[in-house]
Structures are given as structure tokens and as C-alpha cells.
Design an enzyme around this catalytic site. Structure first.
Site, PDB file in Angstrom:
ATOM      1  N   HIS A  66     -50.067  34.855 -10.637  1.00  0.00           N
ATOM      2  CA  HIS A  66     -50.946  36.026 -11.631  1.00  0.00           C
ATOM      3  C   HIS A  66     -49.988  37.146 -12.426  1.00  0.00           C
ATOM      4  O   HIS A  66     -50.648  37.827 -13.320  1.00  0.00           O
ATOM      5  CB  HIS A  66     -52.269  36.508 -10.866  1.00  0.00           C
ATOM      6  CG  HIS A  66     -51.967  37.758  -9.953  1.00  0.00           C
ATOM      7  ND1 HIS A  66     -52.130  38.754 -10.287  1.00  0.00           N
ATOM      8  CD2 HIS A  66     -51.295  37.739  -8.726  1.00  0.00           C
ATOM      9  CE1 HIS A  66     -51.853  39.645  -9.362  1.00  0.00           C
ATOM     10  NE2 HIS A  66     -51.262  38.839  -8.303  1.00  0.00           N
TER      11      HIS A  66
ATOM     12  N   THR B 291     -56.069  22.767   3.268  1.00  0.00           N
ATOM     13  CA  THR B 291     -56.037  22.083   1.638  1.00  0.00           C
ATOM     14  C   THR B 291     -55.584  22.807   0.547  1.00  0.00           C
ATOM     15  O   THR B 291     -55.947  23.972   0.549  1.00  0.00           O
ATOM     16  CB  THR B 291     -57.538  21.509   1.464  1.00  0.00           C
ATOM     17  OG1 THR B 291     -57.906  20.828   2.554  1.00  0.00           O
ATOM     18  CG2 THR B 291     -57.653  20.847   0.371  1.00  0.00           C
TER      19      THR B 291
ATOM     20  N   CYS C 103     -51.415  48.744  -5.791  1.00  0.00           N
ATOM     21  CA  CYS C 103     -52.121  48.940  -4.459  1.00  0.00           C
ATOM     22  C   CYS C 103     -52.390  50.160  -3.968  1.00  0.00           C
ATOM     23  O   CYS C 103     -52.910  50.443  -2.784  1.00  0.00           O
ATOM     24  CB  CYS C 103     -50.778  48.002  -3.501  1.00  0.00           C
ATOM     25  SG  CYS C 103     -50.524  46.719  -4.130  1.00  0.00           S
TER      26      CYS C 103
ATOM     27  N   GLY D 169     -48.291  36.027  -3.805  1.00  0.00           N
ATOM     28  CA  GLY D 169     -47.028  36.724  -3.216  1.00  0.00           C
ATOM     29  C   GLY D 169     -47.012  37.479  -1.831  1.00  0.00           C
ATOM     30  O   GLY D 169     -46.122  37.410  -1.376  1.00  0.00           O
ATOM     31  N   THR D 170     -48.433  38.064  -1.601  1.00  0.00           N
ATOM     32  CA  THR D 170     -48.270  38.740  -0.349  1.00  0.00           C
ATOM     33  C   THR D 170     -48.125  37.701   0.724  1.00  0.00           C
ATOM     34  O   THR D 170     -47.549  37.983   1.702  1.00  0.00           O
ATOM     35  CB  THR D 170     -49.921  39.428  -0.499  1.00  0.00           C
ATOM     36  OG1 THR D 170     -49.989  40.412  -1.330  1.00  0.00           O
ATOM     37  CG2 THR D 170     -50.204  40.049   0.870  1.00  0.00           C
TER      38      THR D 170
ATOM     39  N   ASN E 258     -41.728  46.847  -8.387  1.00  0.00           N
ATOM     40  CA  ASN E 258     -42.762  46.755  -9.235  1.00  0.00           C
ATOM     41  C   ASN E 258     -43.067  47.995 -10.009  1.00  0.00           C
ATOM     42  O   ASN E 258     -43.749  48.076 -11.134  1.00  0.00           O
ATOM     43  CB  ASN E 258     -43.963  46.093  -8.480  1.00  0.00           C
ATOM     44  CG  ASN E 258     -44.071  46.649  -7.078  1.00  0.00           C
ATOM     45  OD1 ASN E 258     -43.104  46.770  -6.352  1.00  0.00           O
ATOM     46  ND2 ASN E 258     -45.212  47.391  -6.791  1.00  0.00           N
TER      47      ASN E 258
HETATM   48  C1  PLP Z   1     -47.975  41.680  -7.002  1.00  0.00           C
HETATM   49  C2  PLP Z   1     -46.675  41.831  -6.128  1.00  0.00           C
HETATM   50  C3  PLP Z   1     -46.719  41.194  -4.963  1.00  0.00           C
HETATM   51  C4  PLP Z   1     -48.171  40.766  -4.418  1.00  0.00           C
HETATM   52  O1  PLP Z   1     -48.487  39.248  -5.190  1.00  0.00           O
HETATM   53  P1  PLP Z   1     -49.875  38.699  -5.046  1.00  0.00           P
HETATM   54  O2  PLP Z   1     -49.937  37.641  -5.498  1.00  0.00           O
HETATM   55  O3  PLP Z   1     -50.721  39.888  -5.905  1.00  0.00           O
HETATM   56  O4  PLP Z   1     -50.453  38.570  -3.509  1.00  0.00           O
HETATM   57  C5  PLP Z   1     -45.698  41.363  -4.164  1.00  0.00           C
HETATM   58  N1  PLP Z   1     -44.670  41.708  -4.534  1.00  0.00           N
HETATM   59  C6  PLP Z   1     -44.486  42.271  -5.747  1.00  0.00           C
HETATM   60  C7  PLP Z   1     -43.372  42.847  -6.107  1.00  0.00           C
HETATM   61  C8  PLP Z   1     -45.594  42.433  -6.600  1.00  0.00           C
HETATM   62  O5  PLP Z   1     -45.313  42.994  -7.789  1.00  0.00           O
END
Ligand code: PLP
Length: 391
Positions: free
Chosen positions: A201, A237, A325, A71-72, A151
Site C-alpha cells: 500500500h 489461504t 503510527c 510490511g508489519t 519513513n
Molecule cells: C508502512 C511501513 C511499515 C508497515 O507496513 P504495513 O504494510 O503498513 O504493515 C513498515 N516499515 C516501514 C518503513 C513503513 O514505512
């Protein structure tokens, strides 16, 4: 010792069916999807199939899915990619004060490089008003990035309305939907988004894999350069086993969405009502109804959220203070501060986030242990004694 995991907004256990789907790709199906031989083509087929599953889950086309390292990375790619692509058109970006740091820190980095960033505030329920976004729009605005659900508080944002206004003004719109995938039905068309970030995840898939949905025609410069992978949008890859696992997780989460929501909401209500009725001086954060079923953010006055997290951990209960975080730093949550929660109260916040494997008896256990711990911590708190509320 009994173990109760209530930190699903930080991460989730990998579903056994996901593990099973992934295993062959560490073994006999190890090919590189860019290779022309049969080993490569087998991996390529798995990738194509996964792309179809992820696309269908959000109403996108398969060629609009760019797999990322989570996600990051998807958030970074969206913000930096659009800002770079449109730097000759304008340098103004709109985001909100409650974004995940993956978006917020990227925007602030760009602000240090000459871009201009407006961080729109939210209301006391942690919701960003579309009017506030509208008021922030300028002639040189090139990107609006507002998350789908927060979150920390679980508050759901009015992305459809923001999407409509972005379209009206011809501005690219990105949403971070990491917390809503598998929890709310997602449709990129209905939401009016050009880009959407997803992560594996948080939905019982493996870590380090996710996707950025990039609608056709969206201007985007890559942030990772190299080969021709992912339609030249993200070189490297592909993480084939991870992507296969991600797609399996998406398939299961989409299939079971309603049942999971009902299960989790029932448990959260029980937990919330239990805490609010047995522990004095608490406040529930976030929107009363427009909130993720999984999430309850609660401030416990006169104590540190961090101490409560550690004490609960000693009893086998896993929760978090602020977001994963920011835990470890003693800064109060930027989300709660944006909502107008006083810093001292925000320090006492704890997030409970539920998931599929939680049970009634797990919640009962928390309700048995928690009031006792809060009382003990408050008895040691000078703030509490001075407040005169402890008699
Ligand atoms: C966990 C989260 C992310 C980051 O995702 P990762 O796969 O852990 O890098 C980004 N945005 C929100 C809202 C999240 O809860």
C-alpha cells in the site's frame, strides 16, 4: 475546497490499473490456490505469476518470495522467525534506534523474553554508521536488522556496507525496504540481505498485503502455523486478489521508477525551498542528499506539529506529524530524538511525503496557506512570545 494529499509515506491511493487487475479475483476467479480443480489452479497460476513479478523486481528467485499480510507482518516474521530458528546459536540481535515500530517493538518484545537487543544510534542526519553496527557485533549475534530508508526523514541507510559486514561475520541480515520499493532500484544480491520486507500500500497497491523475501538457506521458523502454504513459511489461504494487485503495483512502480522520482523530487525541492525561504525558525531533518525524493521532514519551532497538521487539514492539506503510527500520541518522534533533535523542537515536526498525483499547483497552494497558519499558531504560542523572536 482544494485537496492536496502529502502523506504518501503513510499510504497511497490504489492505482486504477491495480484495481482493474484485482477485480476478476473477487468474481469469477475466486478459487482457492490449494484446490486441485480448475478453479483452484487458475488462482494458483495468478499467484505464481505475481510471485515471479515481485521476485524479479528485487533480483530474487520466485521461491524466495513469501507473501504476507503487509510490511508489519513481514518485519515480525523476519525478526521473530530468525531469532527463534537460531536461539541455540545465540540470543543477541542488533537493530537501530530509528527503525519502524514493526521492527523495534518486535525486538523489544523478544528482549522481554530473554533475548538481548542492541539498538545502535544514528548520526544527526538520521543515518546509522556501519562502524556502529560493527562495534555492536558479539560472538552470539544472530541477526542484524536495519531499515533501507527511514519513513519519517527519508534518510537512506548504508545497507550494502552493513550487508558485507554481516556476511563477513556470518550473521543473518534483514532490511525493511517498505519505503524504498518503487523509489530506489532494489537488488537483494547487491544489498547482501538474507531477508527483505516489502509492502503493497505504499506503492499504490492495496492495503494488508506485502512480502518477506527469504533468501534460500536462511534459517526461519514460521510465526503463523497451519497448512502448507507459502512453502510452509506462512500458513493461511493466500490473499489472491491482494497479491495480484500488489504484483501489478510492483510492475507499474518498477516501470515508472525514474519518471516518478524526477517528478517527485522536483516538487519536493520547490516545497522545501518555498518553506525554508518564507517561514522563519524552521529546520529540515534528515540527510541533505542521501534521502528519499518523496520526503521532507521539517521542524517548526515554537509550535506543535499536531496543531499544524490539524490546521492544514482544515485547508484540505494532508500531512503528518511524526509517523502515522505515532500520530495521536503526543510523544515526540523516536527518530528525531535519536538524531539529537531537542524534544521541544521534535514536537514541532511535520512530514510532507509526495507522490505521483501531486502537482505544481498543489505545492503552490501549500506555500500560500502554510506560512499564514504557522504565523497564527505562533502568535498563540506562549513559547514563541517568551522567546522574544516574535517582534
Ligand atoms: C508502512 C511501513 C511499515 C508497515 O507496513 P504495513 O504494510 O503498513 O504493515 C513498515 N516499515 C516501514 C518503513 C513503513 O514505512
Amino acid at each position: 475546497m482544494k485537496k492536496v494529499y502529502l502523506d504518501h509515506n503513510a499510504t497511497t491511493p490504489v492505482h486504477p490499473e491495480v484495481v482493474k487487475a484485482m477485480l476478476p479475483y473477487f468474481g469469477e476467479r475466486f478459487g482457492n490456490p490449494s484446490s486441485v480443480h480448475s478453479f483452484g489452479q487458475e488462482a494458483k497460476r495468478a499467484l505464481d505469476e505475481a510471485r515471479g513479478v515481485v521476485a524479479a523486481a528485487v533480483g530474487a528467485r520466485p521461491d524466495e518470495v513469501v507473501f504476507t499480510g503487509g510490511g508489519t507482518e513481514a518485519d515480525n516474521m523476519a525478526v521473530t522467525g530468525v531469532a527463534s530458528a537460531l536461539c541455540n546459536k545465540g540470543l543477541h540481535i542488533i537493530t537501530s534506534q530509528i527503525e519502524h515500530h514493526a521492527v523495534l517493538s518486535t525486538c523489544r518484545h523478544l528482549a522481554g523474553m530473554g533475548y538481548e537487543v542492541t539498538e545502535v544510534p544514528c548520526d544527526a542526519n538520521g543515518v546509522v554508521a556501519p562502524q556502529a553496527v560493527r562495534d555492536a557485533v558479539r560472538k552470539d549475534t544472530v541477526l542484524i536488522t536495519i531499515m533501507h530508508a527511514n519513513n519519517e526523514t527519508g534518510s537512506i541507510q548504508p545497507v550494502e556496507e552493513i550487508g558485507r559486514l554481516a556476511l563477513e561475520r556470518g550473521i543473518v541480515f534483514h532490511t525493511d525496504a517498505v519505503q524504498t520499493l518503487g523509489k530506489l532500484p532494489l537488488d537483494v544480491n547487491a544489498m547482501g540481505v538474507n531477508l527483505m520486507s516489502l509492502s503493497s500500500h505504499k506503492i499504490y497497491g492495496p492495503k494488508g498485503v506485502g512480502a518477506l523475501i527469504v533468501r534460500r538457506g536462511t534459517p526461519l521458523v514460521p510465526v503463523i502455523f497451519g497448512g502448507h502454504h507459502e512453502r510452509k513459511k506462512r500458513a493461511g489461504t493466500e490473499n489472491v486478489s491482494g497479491i495480484v494487485g500488489f504484483a501489478k503495483a510492483v510492475e507499474l512502480a518498477t516501470r515508472d521508477l525514474e519518471a516518478t522520482e524526477a517528478h517527485v523530487l522536483g516538487l519536493r525541492r520547490k516545497l522545501e525551498e518555498g518553506v525554508l525561504s518564507t517561514v522563519p525558525h524552521v529546520r529540515l531533518n534528515g540527510h541533505p542528499t542521501k534521502r528519499l525524493s518523496s520526503t521532507a521532514s521539517i521542524c517548526f519551532e515554537f509550535i506543535e506539529g499536531e496543531s499544524l497538521v490539524l490546521s492544514l487539514d482544515m485547508e484540505g492539506i494532508a500531512v503528518s506529524s511524526g509517523s502515522a503510527c505515532t500520530s495521536g500520541s503526543s510523544e515526540p518522534s523516536h527518530v528525531l530524538l535519536a538524531m539529537g533533535v531537542p524534544p521541544a523542537t521534535a514536537q514541532g515536526s511535520v512530514r510532507f511525503s509526495l507522490g505521483t498525483e501531486n502537482t505544481e499547483s498543489g505545492v503552490d497552494y501549500v506555500l500560500e496557506v502554510l506560512p499564514r497558519i504557522v504565523e497564527r499558531l505562533r502568535a498563540m504560542s506562549p513559547l514563541y512570545r517568551q522567546s522574544g523572536t516574535c517582534v
